[in-house]
Every structure is written in C-alpha cells, then in structure tokens.
Design a protein around this motif. Structure first.
Motif, short mmCIF file in Angstrom:
data_model
loop_
_atom_site.label_atom_id
_atom_site.label_comp_id
_atom_site.label_asym_id
_atom_site.label_seq_id
_atom_site.Cartn_x
_atom_site.Cartn_y
_atom_site.Cartn_z
N UNK A 161 -49.31 -27.06 -37.84
CA UNK A 161 -49.75 -25.70 -37.50
C UNK A 161 -51.11 -25.78 -36.79
N UNK A 162 -51.51 -24.71 -36.05
CA UNK A 162 -52.88 -24.65 -35.55
C UNK A 162 -53.83 -24.83 -36.73
N UNK A 163 -54.98 -25.48 -36.51
CA UNK A 163 -55.77 -25.92 -37.67
C UNK A 163 -56.20 -24.79 -38.59
N UNK A 164 -56.60 -23.64 -38.02
CA UNK A 164 -57.05 -22.55 -38.90
C UNK A 164 -55.90 -22.01 -39.73
N UNK A 165 -54.70 -21.96 -39.11
CA UNK A 165 -53.53 -21.46 -39.82
C UNK A 165 -53.11 -22.47 -40.89
N UNK A 166 -53.23 -23.75 -40.54
CA UNK A 166 -52.93 -24.81 -41.49
C UNK A 166 -53.83 -24.73 -42.71
N UNK A 167 -55.12 -24.40 -42.47
CA UNK A 167 -56.06 -24.30 -43.58
C UNK A 167 -55.66 -23.17 -44.51
N UNK A 168 -55.26 -22.03 -43.92
CA UNK A 168 -54.80 -20.90 -44.73
C UNK A 168 -53.58 -21.34 -45.56
#
Lengths: 259, 317
Positions: free
Chosen positions: A192-199
C-alpha cells in the motif's frame, strides 16, 4: 434480586431461542465469512499471491479476525432492536440484576462467535488451510480471536445503545468493509502507499490477524514497522483498550437509556 | 385507605427540551383502585409512568410505589410492579409461550414453575392457538394481551398500563378493558394512562387530568363531569324565517336551571334531570315547535377536558 449469572444465562438462552426460531439469518451470519474467503481467494488470490492456493494460508487467519469484526453488527443490531421495540424497557422494569442484560448479550454473542470461528475453520480446512504451530499456539490464537470479539462486543453495545434506531446498523454494516480492507486481513501493507500502510498496520484487526498467523505458523506480512513486529502485544492491548473505554460508557449509557 | 402510589412535586426536564415534561406532578392512588392519568400527547403521562416504574430518574420530588421509594429502593419497586403498554414490549421472534417463560424466569421462577405459569396465562388470555407462533405474527389485540400476561407472570401489586389501547380496533379495545377490569377484581392497583376519555370513564374510579406536566384536576368521573354543568336538552330546529329557535328558548325558559343557549337553529337547555328534559319537549310540542333532532346529553369528560383547557389557558393569560 436474582443473581447476575442466572439472569445472564436466561437472557443468553433467549438469543439461542432466536437462532432456533430463525435459523436462516443465523446460518447466513455463520457462513458469510466463508463466502468472503471463497470470493477473495478465487477472484484476487491469483493476483495477490500468484495462485488461489498460495493465498489461502494468508487469507484464512485474516478472515478469522474479520469474522470477529462482523460480530460488531450482530451485537449492535440486537441491542438497538431491543431498545427500539421496548424490550429493554421491559427488562429494566423487572427486578433483574442491572448488569444481566449486557452480560447475557456477551454470552450469546461469544457463543455465536465460537460457532462462526468453527464454521470458518472447517471451511479453511476444506480449502487446504493448515496450522503448523503447536496446540498451545492454536489455543492461544483462538483465544486472541475471541478476545478481539470481546473488545468489539463492548463497542457494539455502546453503538447499539447510542444508535437512533435499527437503521443505523446498516451504516456499520457498510463501514466494516473499509476497516476490513484497510488492514492486513487481505493484503500486506507493504503493497500500500506508505501512509495508508501505516494506518493498516495500526488497525486492531491487523494486530490480531498478524498475531494469529504467527501462532498458527502461517505466512505473515513482511513487517519491519513497530506495530507489525508487535502484533501479539497489540492483539492483547487493543481489545483491553476497547473494554476499558467502552464497557463503562456502555454501562452508563444503559443506565441512562431514557429515550 | 392505604396508598399504592404517591408522587409529590415531581419534576423532570429533559435535556434540550423547552419546557419541563413534569412540573410539580402530584398524585395519590389508593390501593386496589384504578386511576386514569388523562392528558393529550405531550402532557407528561408517559414521563410520569417511566419515573414511577424506575425507568427514568426524576430531577426533583419524591415518589413511592407500593411503599417503596422510587429513588432509594428501585429494586423493591420493580419487584412490586408490572408495566404494560407503550414502553414495555415482548420479544417478536419468540412465541407467546416462550416469552412468558422468559419473563417468568427473569422474575426468579424455576424453569418448571415458569413453564406452568406460562401455560396458565396462555389459556387465561385466550392465546392457546397462537402460543408457539412468533409474536411478530400476532394481531395488535393479541400482542397487547400477551403484553398484559407478561406483566402478570408474578402477580404485581401495582400495574402500570401506558396507553393500552392506542392503535387497537374497537373489539381489541374492549378485550383489553375486560382484562384490566378482571385484574382490578383481583385487587391489583392500576395506573392507566390514556388520551381517550371514554377509556378513563370505562375503567377508572379516579381520573387525574394532566396538562403541561401537572395534575390540573382530579376526582371521580362523576365529580369531574358535574363541574362543567348539568344535563342538557339539545334541539335543532328548522332555520325558518321566523326565529323558531328563539321561540323554543323562550318556551323552555321555565324548565331551565341555568341560562338557555341559542345558536342559530340550535337550542341548549340545562335541566335538572331526564324528567325535566321530557317536560321541555312536551312544552315545545304544545306550542307547535317541532325540532329536527333532540338529544339529552350528560356532560362527558370531553366537556371537562375542554373546560380545563379553557380555564388553564385563561389563567395563563
């Protein structure tokens, strides 16, 4: 006053009576996660893992965790329906233990979740899913799944007590999907895009999915981040946090449910 | 006489509401009697019932039910009461029998005792044919009967019945009335809320009229109706060129116990009793005044209601 255990058992028995009177909705709830696995595995398994067969060991534990999230709407629906129809008021006018209604709900919903986990496990086995961990790990994994359910139960009770009416359940039925997809249930957040992955990694659902994959000895996510590497810790902490926050809120809302 | 329900200066203001729902609500109901709390929508009837049944906390005031303080001994109150109607319901998915067993067990009966009691109530309330059918399939009248049965699993000493016949057809309404009457024969104290004056007259020995959160008038139905006046003869005449109605009023004057009202073709003559009413009609016949329609009316609670509303709004002015 009757004892809490007695009243809670009688009320849980009422829900069992519902299952007997209306077996079809109960079976649909039980089998819906199986449908999700078949759909995701069959349609996306190849794209995600190369083949549907390779995807099964990853997705089955994930959907076991997702099944616990689906339980949220069962809890919420039961609570709002009783409140809207006045059944809750009838209970509150009886000399019952004040915690019995919520305790009975807990018992019935956990029993339903055990049945849901059993159905999903059997379906997983039929699809070729196996655990390679020891018995301890397997028991611990199911324990963590039910712990998540227990945490979500109180979220469901609270939402049910605060919902304006049974229609609000439909909103939750829709919202479980983004929560389910924005987790490690179906996909590795590394894709996933990194910010979405973090969520997705911080999603309580991911914590349980990651932890049970490890305990079952199934392939997990790539990891590397703090939440991904502390799945087991988070899979205990998230449900405890839910209980600590929502159980008192629910108890207060129940006492005040003066609509 | 022993008091079953007593409320003093009860006040309840819902958050966000413009006016308090109850504002100095006082009520006393003698044990073994039926009291009707009569009022329009929004008068505070349901709030009063919810407070007295411990479902809702009051802001201020005191109340006891069956000798138990509503605030301090909620559990004692709940042990003594039954609640039926608007806010107490039954499980729609389960059958009638399963509902009664459930409520019996929640009242502390053993499984066997709860089953036996359920069977008894099913028969008593005429639900044998539908006992094991889902309550969702019941008619309105059957539901209300089950609702009543559910509150009688352990005989309550005080029964709250909140608008029991709202939405029921006339047959079902009579059925519910019959049930409430039988309960009273068994010595249960009943507090009934209703918007139907007819219902209050049918069932209650004592009527309390609620308006804007307080009891504005109370007494037996007969006492209340006597407040607004006497028996009246009301007659309608042909609106002819000559003032027939005016002539009829003059003829009736000697028999009237108060001022005779004339409005266009209608004459209303207050009389002492039914015999006086026939004399008025006889006098009209002798004078050749032939009414289209004659009715002898006793004042109804409707008249009282209008009287109360008028008085209260005049005071407010």
């Amino acid at each position: 006053m009757n004892s809490l255990a007695h009243d809670a058992m009688v009320l849980a028995g009422r829900t069992v009576g519902h299952w007997r009177a209306q077996p079809v909705p109960f079976l649909v709830t039980l089998l819906f996660p199986v449908l999700v696995v078949l759909m995701m595995g069959g349609l996306f398994g190849g794209a995600i893992a190369g083949s549907a067969g390779d995807y099964v060991p990853f997705v089955v534990p994930g959907v076991l965790a997702l099944t616990m999230l689906f339980g949220l709407e069962t809890t919420m629906a039961a609570i709002t329906t009783d409140a809207a129809r006045g059944v809750t008021d009838r209970f509150r006018s009886l000399p019952m233990h004040s915690g019995a209604v919520l305790a009975g709900r807990c018992l019935a919903d956990l029993a339903a979740s055990v049945a849901g986990l059993a159905a999903m496990t059997l379906a997983g086995f039929a699809l070729g899913w196996r655990w390679s961990g020891g018995v301890d790990g397997v028991v611990a994994a199911y324990g963590l799944l039910l712990l998540l359910r227990f945490g979500l139960l109180w979220v469901g009770v609270y939402l049910g007590l605060k919902a304006p009416g049974p229609e609000a359940v439909a909103a939750i039925q829709i919202l479980v999907w983004p929560v389910g997809f924005l987790s490690t249930v179906f996909l590795d957040p590394a894709t996933m895009p990194s910010w979405l992955g973090a969520v997705a990694e911080w999603n309580p659902l991911s914590a349980t999915a990651d932890a049970v994959r490890e305990l079952f000895g199934n392939p997990g996510v790539a990891g590397g981040s703090w939440p991904a590497d502390h799945g087991q810790l988070l899979s205990v902490m998230w449900p405890i946090l839910m209980v600590v926050v929502f159980a008192p809120l629910s108890a207060a809302a129940y006492r005040r449910s003066n609509r | 006489m022993e008091t079953a329900i007593e409320a003093r200066s009860v006040r309840k203001h819902y958050r966000g509401a413009e006016r308090p729902a109850l504002d100095g609500f006082d009520l006393r109901v003698a044990a073994g009697s039926v009291c009707a709390l009569l009022g329009r929508n929004g008068a505070g009837k349901t709030t009063a019932v919810r407070i007295l049944t411990t479902l809702l906390a009051m802001d201020d005031g005191t109340a006891t039910v069956a000798g138990h303080d509503v605030r301090a001994d909620g559990d004692g109150v709940r042990r003594a009461i039954g609640l039926v109607g608007q806010n107490a319901a039954v499980d729609e998915i389960l059958g009638g029998r399963a509902n009664l067993v459930l409520f019996g067990r929640l009242r502390g009966l053993s499984k066997a005792a709860a089953r036996a009691r359920a069977a008894e109530l099913i028969t008593r309330f005429g639900l044998d044919d539908a006992a094991d059918r889902a309550v969702g399939t019941y008619s309105g009248g059957m539901r209300r009967r089950l609702d009543l049965a559910a509150s009688l699993v352990l005989a309550p000493s005080v029964l709250f019945v909140d608008e029991p016949t709202t939405g029921l057809d006339p047959d079902a309404r009579r059925e519910v009335w019959g049930t409430v009457r039988r309960l009273v024969d068994d010595g249960v104290t009943v507090l009934l809320t209703t918007q139907y004056l007819e219902e209050a007259e049918e069932l209650a020995g004592h009527v309390a009229m609620l308006r804007d959160g307080r009891v504005v008038l109370e007494g037996s139905p007969a006492e209340l109706t006597s407040l607004v006046g006497d028996t009246r003869v009301e007659a309608t005449f042909e609106p002819a060129a000559a003032d027939v109605a005016g002539a009829a009023a003059r003829v009736a004057e000697p028999y009237a116990v108060g001022p005779v009202a004339v409005s266009r073709s209608t004459v209303a003559v207050p009389v002492a009793d039914a015999v006086a009413a026939t004399r008025v009609c006889g006098a009209w016949a002798r004078e050749g005044l032939e009414p289209h329609d004659v009715a002898v009316r006793r004042p109804t609670l409707d008249d009282v209601f209008m009287h109360v509303n008028r008085t209260v709004s005049e005071e407010a002015r």
